[in-house]
Write a protein that holds these residues in place. Structure first.
Motif, PDB file in Angstrom:
ATOM      1  N   LEU A  14       0.818  -1.218   0.000  1.00  0.00           N
ATOM      2  CA  LEU A  14       0.000   0.000   0.000  1.00  0.00           C
ATOM      3  C   LEU A  14       0.852   1.269   0.000  1.00  0.00           C
ATOM      4  O   LEU A  14       0.319   2.377  -0.109  1.00  0.00           O
TER       5      LEU A  14
ATOM      6  N   ILE B 127       2.650   2.502   2.542  1.00  0.00           N
ATOM      7  CA  ILE B 127       2.561   3.251   3.805  1.00  0.00           C
ATOM      8  C   ILE B 127       3.324   2.512   4.898  1.00  0.00           C
ATOM      9  O   ILE B 127       3.723   1.359   4.709  1.00  0.00           O
TER      10      ILE B 127
ATOM     11  N   THR C 251      -3.289   5.615   3.530  1.00  0.00           N
ATOM     12  CA  THR C 251      -2.932   5.936   2.150  1.00  0.00           C
ATOM     13  C   THR C 251      -3.463   7.328   1.784  1.00  0.00           C
ATOM     14  O   THR C 251      -4.496   7.755   2.328  1.00  0.00           O
TER      15      THR C 251
END
Ligand code: FES
Length: 174
Positions: free
Chosen positions: A114, A116, A122
Motif C-alpha cells: 500500500l 505506507i 494511504t
C-alpha cells in the motif's frame, strides 16, 4: 495521546441522539459514565471511524463527565481512533500466536503493497494499517480485523485478494 488537528464535522443528529439515549437508558440516570464504551463506539461509527478532541468533548457533555475522562478511555483502547483513518482499516493482531505465525511479515507486506508505514493511511484515504493486541482469535492466527469482521489464517495471497476486494468495493465492514 496523539492529538490530531484534523477538522471533523460533528453531527450528533436526531438518529444518533436517539441511539445514545437508548444506550443511556440501560444505566442509572446518575451513572451515565457507565455507558461510555458503547456511546463512544456509536459516536465513532457515525463519524468516519475517528474521534476528534471536539467530538470527545461533546461525548463528555452528554455523559456529564470531565473531558479528560473520555480522553483516557478513548486513548486506552485501540478500537478508538484519535486521528482520521482509512475507510478500510487493517488491524493486524501482533500478539504471541499471530506473531509466531508471521503476523509481522504480513503487516510489513501489506504496508509495502500500500506504500505506507504502520499507523499511516494511504493518501486516497482508503487504507490504514495498524498493529493491535490479541483479538481473541488465536486459533485462527495470523489474523486481522477489518470493520466488524475477522480475516483469519492469513497469507500474502489472501492479503492480495482482500485489498483487491476493498478496491472493488466488495467488502462489507458492518
Ligand atoms: S494472538 Fe492473535 S488473536 Fe490472539
Amino acid at each position: 495521546m496523539e492529538i490530531s488537528h484534523a477538522k471533523q464535522v460533528i453531527n450528533i443528529d436526531a438518529k444518533l441522539t436517539e441511539r445514545i439515549n437508548e444506550l443511556l437508558s440501560h444505566y442509572p440516570a446518575d451513572k451515565k459514565k457507565s455507558a461510555m464504551l458503547p456511546v463512544l463506539h456509536e459516536v465513532q461509527d457515525a463519524h468516519d471511524n475517528w474521534l476528534s478532541i471536539e467530538l470527545m468533548d461533546r461525548v463528555a457533555e452528554i455523559l456529564e463527565v470531565q473531558p479528560i475522562e473520555v480522553y483516557e478511555v478513548a486513548s486506552f483502547y485501540t478500537m478508538f481512533n484519535q486521528k482520521p483513518v482509512g475507510k478500510y482499516m487493517f488491524e493486524f493482531c501482533r500478539t504471541s500466536c499471530c506473531a509466531i505465525r508471521g503476523a509481522e511479515d504480513l503487516m510489513d507486506y501489506t504496508c509495502s503493497k500500500l506504500g505506507i508505514k504502520e499507523g499511516e493511511t494511504t493518501p486516497d484515504g482508503n487504507f490504514s494499517v495498524v498493529g493491535v493486541e490479541c483479538l481473541g482469535a488465536c486459533g485462527y492466527a495470523p489474523m486481522l480485523q477489518l470493520g466488524d469482521y475477522y480475516k483469519e489464517h492469513l497469507t500474502k495471497e489472501k492479503i492480495d485478494a482482500l485489498i483487491d476486494e476493498c478496491r472493488d468495493n466488495k467488502v462489507n465492514l458492518h
